[in-house]
Write a protein that holds these residues in place. Structure first.
Motif, PDB file in Angstrom:
ATOM      1  N   PRO A 146      59.506 114.379  49.426  1.00 48.16           N
ATOM      2  CA  PRO A 146      60.063 113.184  48.781  1.00 48.16           C
ATOM      3  C   PRO A 146      59.147 112.635  47.697  1.00 48.16           C
ATOM      4  O   PRO A 146      57.917 112.779  47.773  1.00 48.16           O
ATOM      5  CB  PRO A 146      60.161 112.191  49.944  1.00 48.16           C
ATOM      6  CG  PRO A 146      58.999 112.557  50.826  1.00 48.16           C
ATOM      7  CD  PRO A 146      58.918 114.069  50.754  1.00 48.16           C
ATOM      8  N   GLN A 150      61.606 107.761  46.741  1.00 46.88           N
ATOM      9  CA  GLN A 150      62.505 108.184  47.818  1.00 46.88           C
ATOM     10  C   GLN A 150      61.974 107.749  49.178  1.00 46.88           C
ATOM     11  O   GLN A 150      62.729 107.305  50.044  1.00 46.88           O
ATOM     12  CB  GLN A 150      62.693 109.705  47.777  1.00 46.88           C
ATOM     13  CG  GLN A 150      63.517 110.198  46.604  1.00 46.88           C
ATOM     14  CD  GLN A 150      63.519 111.709  46.494  1.00 46.88           C
ATOM     15  OE1 GLN A 150      62.509 112.368  46.751  1.00 46.88           O
ATOM     16  NE2 GLN A 150      64.650 112.264  46.091  1.00 46.88           N
ATOM     17  N   PHE A 151      60.682 107.890  49.359  1.00 46.55           N
ATOM     18  CA  PHE A 151      60.057 107.470  50.614  1.00 46.55           C
ATOM     19  C   PHE A 151      60.250 105.974  50.855  1.00 46.55           C
ATOM     20  O   PHE A 151      60.655 105.545  51.940  1.00 46.55           O
ATOM     21  CB  PHE A 151      58.566 107.817  50.583  1.00 46.55           C
ATOM     22  CG  PHE A 151      57.777 107.215  51.711  1.00 46.55           C
ATOM     23  CD1 PHE A 151      57.797 107.769  52.979  1.00 46.55           C
ATOM     24  CD2 PHE A 151      57.022 106.063  51.510  1.00 46.55           C
ATOM     25  CE1 PHE A 151      57.080 107.209  54.029  1.00 46.55           C
ATOM     26  CE2 PHE A 151      56.296 105.492  52.544  1.00 46.55           C
ATOM     27  CZ  PHE A 151      56.335 106.065  53.810  1.00 46.55           C
ATOM     28  N   CYS A 154      63.890 105.062  51.632  1.00 47.75           N
ATOM     29  CA  CYS A 154      64.245 105.444  53.003  1.00 47.75           C
ATOM     30  C   CYS A 154      63.774 104.375  53.983  1.00 47.75           C
ATOM     31  O   CYS A 154      64.531 103.937  54.856  1.00 47.75           O
ATOM     32  CB  CYS A 154      63.611 106.799  53.342  1.00 47.75           C
ATOM     33  SG  CYS A 154      63.823 107.314  55.050  1.00 47.75           S
ATOM     34  N   ASP A 157      65.807 101.122  53.509  1.00 45.57           N
ATOM     35  CA  ASP A 157      67.156 101.242  54.065  1.00 45.57           C
ATOM     36  C   ASP A 157      67.123 101.122  55.586  1.00 45.57           C
ATOM     37  O   ASP A 157      67.983 100.473  56.191  1.00 45.57           O
ATOM     38  CB  ASP A 157      67.786 102.584  53.685  1.00 45.57           C
ATOM     39  CG  ASP A 157      68.313 102.595  52.264  1.00 45.57           C
ATOM     40  OD1 ASP A 157      68.366 101.516  51.643  1.00 45.57           O
ATOM     41  OD2 ASP A 157      68.675 103.676  51.764  1.00 45.57           O
ATOM     42  N   PHE A 158      66.144 101.771  56.198  1.00 43.77           N
ATOM     43  CA  PHE A 158      66.047 101.717  57.663  1.00 43.77           C
ATOM     44  C   PHE A 158      65.800 100.294  58.138  1.00 43.77           C
ATOM     45  O   PHE A 158      66.534  99.777  59.002  1.00 43.77           O
ATOM     46  CB  PHE A 158      64.922 102.630  58.160  1.00 43.77           C
ATOM     47  CG  PHE A 158      64.725 102.558  59.648  1.00 43.77           C
ATOM     48  CD1 PHE A 158      65.490 103.339  60.493  1.00 43.77           C
ATOM     49  CD2 PHE A 158      63.782 101.698  60.205  1.00 43.77           C
ATOM     50  CE1 PHE A 158      65.324 103.261  61.877  1.00 43.77           C
ATOM     51  CE2 PHE A 158      63.618 101.606  61.577  1.00 43.77           C
ATOM     52  CZ  PHE A 158      64.393 102.393  62.419  1.00 43.77           C
ATOM     53  N   LYS A 187      70.238 108.075  60.021  1.00 45.22           N
ATOM     54  CA  LYS A 187      70.121 109.013  58.912  1.00 45.22           C
ATOM     55  C   LYS A 187      68.782 108.863  58.206  1.00 45.22           C
ATOM     56  O   LYS A 187      68.209 109.843  57.719  1.00 45.22           O
ATOM     57  CB  LYS A 187      71.280 108.813  57.924  1.00 45.22           C
ATOM     58  CG  LYS A 187      72.640 109.208  58.492  1.00 45.22           C
ATOM     59  CD  LYS A 187      72.610 110.644  59.022  1.00 45.22           C
ATOM     60  CE  LYS A 187      73.892 111.017  59.716  1.00 45.22           C
ATOM     61  NZ  LYS A 187      73.804 112.378  60.322  1.00 45.22           N
ATOM     62  N   GLN A 188      68.280 107.639  58.142  1.00 48.62           N
ATOM     63  CA  GLN A 188      66.965 107.436  57.537  1.00 48.62           C
ATOM     64  C   GLN A 188      65.852 107.940  58.459  1.00 48.62           C
ATOM     65  O   GLN A 188      64.849 108.493  57.995  1.00 48.62           O
ATOM     66  CB  GLN A 188      66.761 105.955  57.206  1.00 48.62           C
ATOM     67  CG  GLN A 188      67.835 105.364  56.304  1.00 48.62           C
ATOM     68  CD  GLN A 188      68.113 106.196  55.070  1.00 48.62           C
ATOM     69  OE1 GLN A 188      67.213 106.773  54.472  1.00 48.62           O
ATOM     70  NE2 GLN A 188      69.378 106.265  54.676  1.00 48.62           N
ATOM     71  N   ARG A 191      65.776 111.606  58.127  1.00 48.02           N
ATOM     72  CA  ARG A 191      65.141 111.964  56.853  1.00 48.02           C
ATOM     73  C   ARG A 191      63.624 111.885  56.965  1.00 48.02           C
ATOM     74  O   ARG A 191      62.912 112.802  56.538  1.00 48.02           O
ATOM     75  CB  ARG A 191      65.658 111.027  55.762  1.00 48.02           C
ATOM     76  CG  ARG A 191      65.159 111.331  54.364  1.00 48.02           C
ATOM     77  CD  ARG A 191      65.944 110.518  53.360  1.00 48.02           C
ATOM     78  NE  ARG A 191      67.304 111.038  53.227  1.00 48.02           N
ATOM     79  CZ  ARG A 191      68.340 110.314  52.811  1.00 48.02           C
ATOM     80  NH1 ARG A 191      68.179 109.037  52.514  1.00 48.02           N
ATOM     81  NH2 ARG A 191      69.527 110.865  52.693  1.00 48.02           N
ATOM     82  N   MET A 192      63.124 110.815  57.590  1.00 49.38           N
ATOM     83  CA  MET A 192      61.680 110.655  57.728  1.00 49.38           C
ATOM     84  C   MET A 192      61.092 111.734  58.638  1.00 49.38           C
ATOM     85  O   MET A 192      60.033 112.311  58.350  1.00 49.38           O
ATOM     86  CB  MET A 192      61.362 109.256  58.260  1.00 49.38           C
ATOM     87  CG  MET A 192      59.907 108.846  58.095  1.00 49.38           C
ATOM     88  SD  MET A 192      59.352 108.700  56.367  1.00 49.38           S
ATOM     89  CE  MET A 192      60.168 107.181  55.844  1.00 49.38           C
ATOM     90  N   TRP A 195      60.921 114.977  56.766  1.00 48.86           N
ATOM     91  CA  TRP A 195      59.769 115.042  55.859  1.00 48.86           C
ATOM     92  C   TRP A 195      58.491 115.375  56.622  1.00 48.86           C
ATOM     93  O   TRP A 195      57.652 116.126  56.133  1.00 48.86           O
ATOM     94  CB  TRP A 195      59.624 113.720  55.107  1.00 48.86           C
ATOM     95  CG  TRP A 195      60.686 113.502  54.081  1.00 48.86           C
ATOM     96  CD1 TRP A 195      61.425 114.470  53.436  1.00 48.86           C
ATOM     97  CD2 TRP A 195      61.155 112.253  53.573  1.00 48.86           C
ATOM     98  NE1 TRP A 195      62.316 113.882  52.563  1.00 48.86           N
ATOM     99  CE2 TRP A 195      62.179 112.536  52.620  1.00 48.86           C
ATOM    100  CE3 TRP A 195      60.834 110.919  53.819  1.00 48.86           C
ATOM    101  CZ2 TRP A 195      62.850 111.524  51.930  1.00 48.86           C
ATOM    102  CZ3 TRP A 195      61.514 109.923  53.130  1.00 48.86           C
ATOM    103  CH2 TRP A 195      62.498 110.228  52.191  1.00 48.86           C
TER     104      TRP A 195
END
Length: 290
Positions: A146, A150-151, A154, A157-158, A187-188, A191-192, A195
């Motif tokens: 990311p 983007q990081f 994320c 959003d979380f 979803k976040q 994603r984390m 990564w």
């Protein structure tokens, strides 16, 4: 259950004996060497054809593949766009357990698709109409490193979504809570975690659809922590799972930030968690939040 060899022979026999079919290619899990084989793997098959109309109008030809238990016609679904003149599909579950996801595609449509999907493998090309393609690989699906933006997005959003989780749980609105948890916050978190898996593998692997292969790349204990974030319709259980989700997100985000040289907004995380805890203890007849 028909064997893999029987299924391939059947598919190729149908393609070879039908003059309307010019080529066959396959994609999906069976072309991906990194996906473990099992009895539920379907056959993602594309017949390259001169035209699709005759296949669509013939209601019987599809039964050449076997006794169909039930099936789906994706292009007939009014909720999704379709281009029947160039692509049409039949998703078939057979009574012996096998499944074929079959599509017919026109030459122009197939040439474009086969170049864009690196998991394609050509099985037949009667008239050399398809371009040469490299060996199938899942590299397009590998976890990508990311950017800092983007990081941060994320994480934001979380933590922002925990506000919705808090009010939904306080109101006992479980359908809303489930949606916020599984379609936004989770979803976040996925994603984390992906990564982190990418960092540990030098971004050389795929986490799979819905991050189903995460267990391969993160520790067993951490993966169990992730599984513990799922909950049913019990509000107390949901509160516990949400706090577990927050704890896991925090630890993974700190790892990703450190390894990537990014700055994690810990104050945002602390504020969001504090709000969650406050709302959890808020009386049901409260007239004010603070």
């Amino acid at each position: 259950m028909r064997s893999v060899e029987e299924m391939y022979n059947l598919i190729m026999d149908i393609a070879n004996t039908d003059n309307r079919i010019l080529a066959v290619y396959m994609n999906g899990s069976r072309t991906n060497k990194n996906v473990p084989e099992d009895i539920f793997q379907d056959y993602d098959i594309v017949f390259v054809v001169k035209e699709t109309k005759s296949f669509i109008e013939d209601k019987e030809w599809i039964y050449n593949f076997g006794n169909i238990l039930y099936m789906q016609y994706p292009e007939e679904n009014p909720y999704y766009p379709s281009d029947k003149e160039n692509c049409y599909g039949w998703l078939m579950q057979f009574d012996d357990g096998n499944r074929i996801d079959l599509h017919v595609e026109t030459i122009q449509y197939a040439r474009k698709n086969i170049l864009e999907d690196k998991l394609c493998r050509i099985l037949l090309d009667k008239e050399n109409i398809l371009p040469e393609i490299p060996e199938a690989t899942d590299e397009d699906y590998h976890i990508k490193k990311p950017s800092e933006a983007q990081f941060l997005a994320c994480a934001n959003d979380f933590w922002w979504c925990t506000n919705n989780l808090a009010k939904g749980l306080w109101r006992n609105e479980m359908p809303y809570v489930q949606d916020m948890a599984n379609f936004v916050a989770r979803k976040q978190l996925e994603r984390m975690l992906s990564w982190k898996a990418g960092i540990k593998t030098d971004f050389s692997v795929s986490a799979g659809k819905s991050a189903k292969y995460l267990y391969k790349w993160i520790g067993q204990e951490e993966y169990q922590q992730y599984l513990n974030t799922y909950f049913n319709g019990n509000t107390e259980e949901a509160w516990k799972a949400v706090f577990s989700m927050c704890n896991l997100f925090n630890s993974v985000a700190e790892f990703v930030a450190k390894e990537s040289g990014y700055t994690y907004n810990k104050e945002e995380a602390k504020a969001a968690e504090a709000f969650l805890k406050h709302v959890k203890n808020l009386p049901k007849d409260a007239k004010e939040i603070y």
